[in-house]
Design a protein around this motif. Structure first.
Motif, PDB file in Angstrom:
ATOM      1  N   ASP A 108      85.748  86.136 -86.496  1.00 16.98           N
ATOM      2  CA  ASP A 108      85.505  85.331 -87.697  1.00 16.98           C
ATOM      3  C   ASP A 108      84.062  85.564 -88.122  1.00 16.98           C
ATOM      4  N   CYS A 109      83.876  85.948 -89.366  1.00 22.41           N
ATOM      5  CA  CYS A 109      82.526  86.250 -89.863  1.00 22.41           C
ATOM      6  C   CYS A 109      81.583  85.076 -89.687  1.00 22.41           C
ATOM      7  N   ARG A 110      82.122  83.864 -89.681  1.00 23.23           N
ATOM      8  CA  ARG A 110      81.271  82.674 -89.556  1.00 23.23           C
ATOM      9  C   ARG A 110      80.677  82.533 -88.153  1.00 23.23           C
ATOM     10  N   ASP A 111      81.282  83.232 -87.182  1.00 25.50           N
ATOM     11  CA  ASP A 111      80.788  83.145 -85.809  1.00 25.50           C
ATOM     12  C   ASP A 111      79.749  84.217 -85.479  1.00 25.50           C
ATOM     13  N   ILE A 112      79.587  85.204 -86.359  1.00 26.17           N
ATOM     14  CA  ILE A 112      78.634  86.281 -86.107  1.00 26.17           C
ATOM     15  C   ILE A 112      77.376  85.999 -86.921  1.00 26.17           C
ATOM     16  N   LEU A 113      76.318  85.591 -86.241  1.00 26.41           N
ATOM     17  CA  LEU A 113      75.086  85.222 -86.941  1.00 26.41           C
ATOM     18  C   LEU A 113      74.304  86.441 -87.394  1.00 26.41           C
ATOM     19  N   ALA A 114      74.353  87.518 -86.619  1.00 29.90           N
ATOM     20  CA  ALA A 114      73.548  88.693 -86.974  1.00 29.90           C
ATOM     21  C   ALA A 114      74.035  89.919 -86.221  1.00 29.90           C
ATOM     22  N   VAL A 115      73.828  91.076 -86.847  1.00 33.84           N
ATOM     23  CA  VAL A 115      74.105  92.370 -86.234  1.00 33.84           C
ATOM     24  C   VAL A 115      72.864  93.237 -86.432  1.00 33.84           C
ATOM     25  N   GLU A 116      72.380  93.863 -85.362  1.00 30.95           N
ATOM     26  CA  GLU A 116      71.164  94.695 -85.415  1.00 30.95           C
ATOM     27  C   GLU A 116      70.034  93.906 -86.101  1.00 30.95           C
ATOM     28  N   LYS A 117      69.771  92.714 -85.557  1.00 39.40           N
ATOM     29  CA  LYS A 117      68.813  91.793 -86.163  1.00 39.40           C
ATOM     30  C   LYS A 117      67.380  92.149 -85.768  1.00 39.40           C
ATOM     31  N   GLU A 118      66.547  92.392 -86.752  1.00 39.48           N
ATOM     32  CA  GLU A 118      65.147  92.699 -86.487  1.00 39.48           C
ATOM     33  C   GLU A 118      64.375  91.424 -86.164  1.00 39.48           C
ATOM     34  N   PHE A 119      63.416  91.550 -85.245  1.00 40.69           N
ATOM     35  CA  PHE A 119      62.529  90.420 -84.971  1.00 40.69           C
ATOM     36  C   PHE A 119      61.106  90.933 -84.771  1.00 40.69           C
ATOM     37  N   ARG A 120      60.139  90.082 -85.055  1.00 34.62           N
ATOM     38  CA  ARG A 120      58.719  90.365 -84.822  1.00 34.62           C
ATOM     39  C   ARG A 120      58.148  89.174 -84.065  1.00 34.62           C
ATOM     40  N   LEU A 121      57.732  89.450 -82.842  1.00 40.39           N
ATOM     41  CA  LEU A 121      57.323  88.385 -81.935  1.00 40.39           C
ATOM     42  C   LEU A 121      55.823  88.495 -81.648  1.00 40.39           C
ATOM     43  N   PRO A 122      55.025  87.511 -82.034  1.00 40.80           N
ATOM     44  CA  PRO A 122      53.584  87.575 -81.737  1.00 40.80           C
ATOM     45  C   PRO A 122      53.319  87.301 -80.261  1.00 40.80           C
ATOM     46  N   VAL A 123      52.575  88.204 -79.646  1.00 42.40           N
ATOM     47  CA  VAL A 123      52.217  88.051 -78.223  1.00 42.40           C
ATOM     48  C   VAL A 123      50.730  88.392 -78.097  1.00 42.40           C
ATOM     49  N   GLY A 124      49.891  87.380 -78.022  1.00 42.83           N
ATOM     50  CA  GLY A 124      48.451  87.614 -77.981  1.00 42.83           C
ATOM     51  C   GLY A 124      48.028  88.391 -79.217  1.00 42.83           C
ATOM     52  N   PRO A 125      47.288  89.486 -79.070  1.00 49.19           N
ATOM     53  CA  PRO A 125      46.857  90.275 -80.230  1.00 49.19           C
ATOM     54  C   PRO A 125      47.930  91.239 -80.728  1.00 49.19           C
ATOM     55  N   PHE A 126      49.070  91.254 -80.053  1.00 53.83           N
ATOM     56  CA  PHE A 126      50.124  92.218 -80.363  1.00 53.83           C
ATOM     57  C   PHE A 126      51.277  91.581 -81.121  1.00 53.83           C
ATOM     58  N   THR A 127      52.068  92.453 -81.745  1.00 54.15           N
ATOM     59  CA  THR A 127      53.353  92.055 -82.315  1.00 54.15           C
ATOM     60  C   THR A 127      54.424  92.910 -81.654  1.00 54.15           C
ATOM     61  N   VAL A 128      55.410  92.252 -81.064  1.00 53.81           N
ATOM     62  CA  VAL A 128      56.518  92.972 -80.441  1.00 53.81           C
ATOM     63  C   VAL A 128      57.646  93.087 -81.466  1.00 53.81           C
ATOM     64  N   LEU A 129      57.987  94.320 -81.800  1.00 52.67           N
ATOM     65  CA  LEU A 129      59.045  94.588 -82.771  1.00 52.67           C
ATOM     66  C   LEU A 129      60.311  94.980 -82.023  1.00 52.67           C
ATOM     67  N   GLY A 130      61.437  94.451 -82.467  1.00 59.86           N
ATOM     68  CA  GLY A 130      62.685  94.813 -81.800  1.00 59.86           C
ATOM     69  C   GLY A 130      63.898  94.533 -82.663  1.00 59.86           C
ATOM     70  N   PHE A 131      65.054  94.950 -82.150  1.00 58.29           N
ATOM     71  CA  PHE A 131      66.323  94.741 -82.839  1.00 58.29           C
ATOM     72  C   PHE A 131      67.362  94.282 -81.821  1.00 58.29           C
ATOM     73  N   ILE A 132      68.029  93.182 -82.113  1.00 59.24           N
ATOM     74  CA  ILE A 132      69.073  92.650 -81.239  1.00 59.24           C
ATOM     75  C   ILE A 132      70.424  93.152 -81.741  1.00 59.24           C
ATOM     76  N   ASP A 133      71.229  93.712 -80.852  1.00 58.76           N
ATOM     77  CA  ASP A 133      72.512  94.292 -81.266  1.00 58.76           C
ATOM     78  C   ASP A 133      73.414  93.270 -81.950  1.00 58.76           C
ATOM     79  N   ARG A 134      73.486  92.075 -81.358  1.00 53.50           N
ATOM     80  CA  ARG A 134      74.420  91.094 -81.927  1.00 53.50           C
ATOM     81  C   ARG A 134      74.065  89.686 -81.451  1.00 53.50           C
ATOM     82  N   VAL A 135      74.237  88.721 -82.353  1.00 50.18           N
ATOM     83  CA  VAL A 135      74.049  87.310 -82.009  1.00 50.18           C
ATOM     84  C   VAL A 135      75.234  86.525 -82.561  1.00 50.18           C
TER      85      VAL A 135
END
Length: 391
Positions: A108-135
């Motif tokens: 059901d499309c309503r149960d799939i929040l994201a596919v290949e979802k990009e995120f940018r996570l601040p960690v100290g002076p860095f930014t961690v870039l990534g992609f989650i396959d599915r949520v």
């Protein structure tokens, strides 16, 4: 941020630096052209199919079973651009996708929040870039983060609970869906049709953030980037440019134990030999593949003083009922006695049957059936040597 050597961090960068600083330098700093091997290209092809298959569910607001026909069409397209070849490998991928579609059941499309979802996570002076396959949405307080893996082997519980990749995904999911009080984390093992699940406690996430920042600082300050010989060298996309790998192919060793009473020295040489054995074994298989291709066109090759041929080996499987019938007549033993002494069910054959049965019975019923059958199984134990590198 412009003063940093790494404009951003990612799990791939971090794990490459951990595994081998030279590979990290060649890939990210010197920007050498990568030569990804078959496992990496195969995994990318499967990921591409699953991403498009589920993105279409979201885009069309679909609810219902996934289409095997559409999965096959997408797989053909991904295969054509992947550089992969070989019927056996193609069939493996096709089987994996067919099993995935069947295992999904109703989506059901309503149960799939994201596919290949990009995120940018601040960690100290860095930014961690990534992609989650599915949520996936689980309930009003829970999301389920999944990463697809095409590994042949399942992860151990220790590896799953210590995975930096999943820790980063948990942190990202909290920022992306702040309403979620719980984050479930899974490695979706595509070859096995299994979701290996874990969670993260608050202190684990704090430790992951501190570790990423520490590793990021190491990457920024590093002045030398030594090669680190390890079992994954055979898959490295820069192995052809690595002098340490070149030496390994010649069997050269740096560690030789002179005193077998010195267990630390014994362990160091054993570890190096284990790494070399895997590297040389992979090279042997690669060279044999070249010779096999030529032997498909001629009966034999005589090269460098060695004769090469292809030949068939024979194994015998005795059909149960006719074999028992013949033995019963010859020995006078009853059918029950003979079956008890001779018959057993081979685990791989049983697993294949249960996998097929799962299409009709459902995963829950098959799980119960497996547990019931395992209670009947005779268990045999034998000592085995185990070794795992520790940080």
């Amino acid at each position: 941020m412009s003063a940093l050597r790494n404009q951003h961090l990612s799990y791939s960068r971090l794990s490459r630096f951990e595994a081998c600083p030279l590979s990290y330098r060649l890939h990210y700093l010197d920007k050498h052209t990568a030569e990804p091997g078959v496992p990496l290209n195969f995994g990318k092809a499967l990921h591409a199919v699953l991403e498009r298959l589920l993105q279409e569910v979201i885009d069309t607001e679909y609810a219902g079973p996934l289409s095997e026909e559409r999965a096959l069409q997408l797989y053909r397209e991904a295969w054509a651009t992947s550089g992969l070849c070989g019927l056996s490998l193609f069939q493996q991928g096709l089987g994996i996708l067919q099993d995935f579609v069947r295992q999904q059941g109703h989506v059901d499309c309503r149960d799939i929040l994201a596919v290949e979802k990009e995120f940018r996570l601040p960690v100290g002076p860095f930014t961690v870039l990534g992609f989650i396959d599915r949520v996936d949405w689980v309930d009003d307080e829970t999301v389920h983060v999944m990463d697809y893996k095409s590994n042949h082997q399942l992860f151990t519980r220790e590896e799953l609970d210590a995975s930096l990749q999943l820790s980063l995904y948990a942190l990202a999911a909290r920022r992306l869906w702040p309403w979620a009080k719980r984050v479930r984390l899974s490695m979706w093992m595509l070859r096995h049709g299994v979701l290996q699940e874990t969670t993260r406690a608050e202190e684990q996430l704090d430790a992951a953030l501190a570790y990423v920042e520490t590793l990021g600082q190491q990457m920024e300050k590093a002045e030398s980037f030594p090669a680190r010989l390890n079992p994954n060298c055979v898959y490295c996309d820069h192995r052809r440019q690595c002098p340490t790998y070149a030496r390994a192919l010649t069997g050269q060793r740096e560690v030789v134990c002179r005193d077998t009473g010195d267990l630390e020295s014994v362990a160091r040489e054993r570890q190096e030999v284990a790494h070399l054995a895997k590297i040389l074994g992979a090279r042997k298989a690669e060279l044999e593949g070249v010779l096999r291709a030529h032997l498909a066109e001629q009966d034999e090759l005589v090269l460098a003083g060695t004769r090469y041929r292809m030949f068939n080996t024979t194994s015998l499987d005795y059909p149960l009922e006719p074999t028992v019938e013949v033995l019963a007549r010859a020995t006078g033993l009853s059918r029950e006695e003979l079956v008890e002494r001779l018959a057993s069910v081979e685990k791989k054959a049983l697993d294949a049957l249960l996998k097929d049965a799962g299409k009709r019975l459902g995963t829950a019923r098959v799980a119960l059936l497996k547990a019931e059958l395992e209670s009947l199984a005779a268990k045999h134990h034998s000592p085995r040597f185990w070794a795992k590198e520790v940080a």
